[in-house]
Design an enzyme around this catalytic site. Structure first.
Site, mmCIF file in Angstrom:
data_model
loop_
_atom_site.group_PDB
_atom_site.id
_atom_site.type_symbol
_atom_site.label_atom_id
_atom_site.label_comp_id
_atom_site.label_asym_id
_atom_site.label_seq_id
_atom_site.Cartn_x
_atom_site.Cartn_y
_atom_site.Cartn_z
ATOM 1 N N GLY A 249 0.793 -1.224 0.000
ATOM 2 C CA GLY A 249 0.000 0.000 0.000
ATOM 3 C C GLY A 249 0.823 1.271 0.000
ATOM 4 C CG ASP A 250 3.488 4.364 1.368
ATOM 5 O OD1 ASP A 250 4.073 4.936 0.425
ATOM 6 O OD2 ASP A 250 3.041 4.979 2.355
ATOM 7 C CG ASP A 251 7.124 5.187 -1.474
ATOM 8 O OD1 ASP A 251 6.129 5.446 -2.167
ATOM 9 O OD2 ASP A 251 7.797 6.051 -0.890
ATOM 10 C CB SER A 282 3.531 1.016 -5.023
ATOM 11 O OG SER A 282 3.339 2.155 -4.210
#
Ligand code: NAG
Ligand code: NAG
Length: 446
Positions: A249-251, A282
């Site tokens: 859900g992120d980098d 992502s």
């Protein structure tokens, strides 16, 4: 949901093939940390471990590791986790050990968040990343260690992060959420052939470490899970990440080095970071540097990267108050498909730990080379925006081809306070990069 689209896999295959024929061999992380054979072996079941998914195994893990730490067998000890689901609270590793997860072994974090231990904030952050004060200890933790391996037959480390994500969403987190695996002040670490799932916060966080190899890992978390970065090398050197699949859900990978005045005072850079043959998706960035870069980031090489269904392909980000530097960054051989923004380099990203940050602490960004980048279904080519009082220099783009949804026409590049050069870039980049007399400033990067 995590299936790679056929086009991506065909292209990934071609890239790999091309690399084989152009170099004749595959460049790897081997050599950075020697792989250890452990003569002495114990099983978690020797310490009363039960893999029924219900029994709490905290005591078994802590006793097994206490035994390894105090008996100090020559060549270290392997702790075997057989198939089964081993529920446990967080635990600390020790030096000279291998945590080995068999095929079908799952080490699963308890949901008893109220019993989770707290540790001090990192000195380079001055406080927890999301809440003031201390932070919850990572699920699997190591401080001041050497010669540690986490490996096996692709068993799973499951953070059961859902309960933490909800606390974040509801705004009732008292302290910063735990990472799934964190090593601090450690050297000689290998993490390979393990699946990481549903981390409460960042997945793998080497901080103040050196000689770290992360390869053949799979990292999975839902697209909407908050702050579940894949791998964040932080104030660490000689870190090599390769042959991995990350969808969170992120980098996917973000190289960091501390936060504003705390990171500047601590002054520990991240350097010699290699990232290769990483594939994933992502909602934020595929390959990132920042935004916490106050100790400086230099000598980063990312190559053979495939990014699909993502927010930003390559993102270099810092802010006023960060200070520090970002220099000698090379990203090459990237394929991206279905991303909102191909490339973003920005001096206005991220929040501050408190209002004591120094607005005159400007980041120094020099020497970023992005080459051989090819994208399809890219909504915006990108933006490169430095700071008025600290322009970004020697920013070099070469052989970049980013296609839109239908044809080559879409919003042009946005640039400000930047200098450098662009060679064979489509769509054609902004004037700041395209003047021919500038290309000399890139010469030694190509
Ligand atoms: C684990 O390590 C942390 C941080 O180094 C320490 O505060 C804690 O007491 C350790 N826990 C155990 C059970 O050894
Ligand atoms: C584990 O996964 C990696 C890729 O992530 C793969 O290369 C390797 O063959 C797998 N190992 C086993 C024992 O299945």
């Amino acid at each position: 949901m995590f299936r790679i689209q056929p086009l991506v896999s065909v292209l990934l295959c071609c890239f790999t093939f091309w690399f084989h024929i152009s170099f004749g061999y595959l460049i790897t992380c081997s050599g950075i940390v020697p792989m250890r054979y452990r003569n002495d072996k114990v099983s978690i079941t020797d310490f009363g471990g039960v893999g029924d998914g219900k029994t709490l195994n905290t005591k078994a893990f802590r006793e097994a590791i206490y035994r390894i730490q105090h008996l100090r067998r020559r060549g270290g000890t392997l702790l075997y986790v057989p198939p089964g689901v081993y529920l446990t609270e967080s635990f600390n590793l020790t030096s000279h050990m291998t945590l080995y997860l068999a095929r079908g072994a799952v080490i699963k974090a308890t949901q008893d968040t109220w019993k989770w231990p707290l540790v001090a904030p990192l000195p380079s952050y001055g406080r927890g990343r999301e809440r003031p004060g201390g932070r919850y200890m990572s699920f699997i933790h190591g401080d001041g260690l050497r010669d540690v391996v986490i490996t096996g037959e692709n068993g799973t480390i499951d953070g059961q992060g859902g309960i933490w994500w909800n606390m974040w969403r509801q705004g009732n987190l008292q302290f910063t959420r735990p990472n799934l695996v964190e090593f601090m002040n450690s050297r000689g670490i290998i993490i390979s052939n393990v699946i990481f799932k549903n981390s409460p916060f960042w997945n793998i966080h080497p901080v103040y470490c050196s000689n770290v190899v992360i390869r053949y890992v799979t990292i999975l978390a839902p697209t909407d899970s908050p702050n579940t970065d894949g791998i964040d090398p932080d104030s660490s050197s000689n870190v090599c990440i390769e042959d991995s699949f990350i969808s969170t859900g992120d980098d996917l990978v973000a190289v960091k080095s501390g936060w504003d005045e705390y990171g500047i005072a601590y002054g520990r850079p991240s350097s010699h970071i290699t990232i290769r043959r990483v594939t994933g998706s992502s909602p934020f960035a595929g390959i990132a540097v920042g935004s916490e870069t106050s100790g400086g980031v230099e000598h980063v090489l990312a190559e053979n990267i495939v990014i699909y269904n993502s927010g930003i392909g390559v993102n270099i980000k810092t802010n006023i108050g960060r200070g520090g530097f970002i220099k000698n960054i090379t990203v090459s051989q990237v394929f991206m498909e279905n991303v909102r923004t191909g490339i973003k380099i920005a001096g206005d990203t991220g929040d501050h730990p408190d209002n004591r940050f120094n607005p005159n602490a400007l980041p120094y960004v020099k020497g970023v080379t992005l080459k051989n980048i090819w994208g399809v279904k890219v909504q915006k080519a990108g933006s490169i925006q430095g700071l008025k009082d600290a322009p970004f220099t020697n920013i070099c783009l070469s052989k970049i081809n980013l296609h839109g949804m239908t044809g080559p026409r879409y919003p042009p590049w946005k640039c400000s306070d930047v200098s450098g050069a662009a060679i064979e870039v489509s769509p054609s980049p902004c004037a700041q990069l395209s003047s021919p007399q500038q290309s000399g400033s890139c010469a030694n990067h190509f």
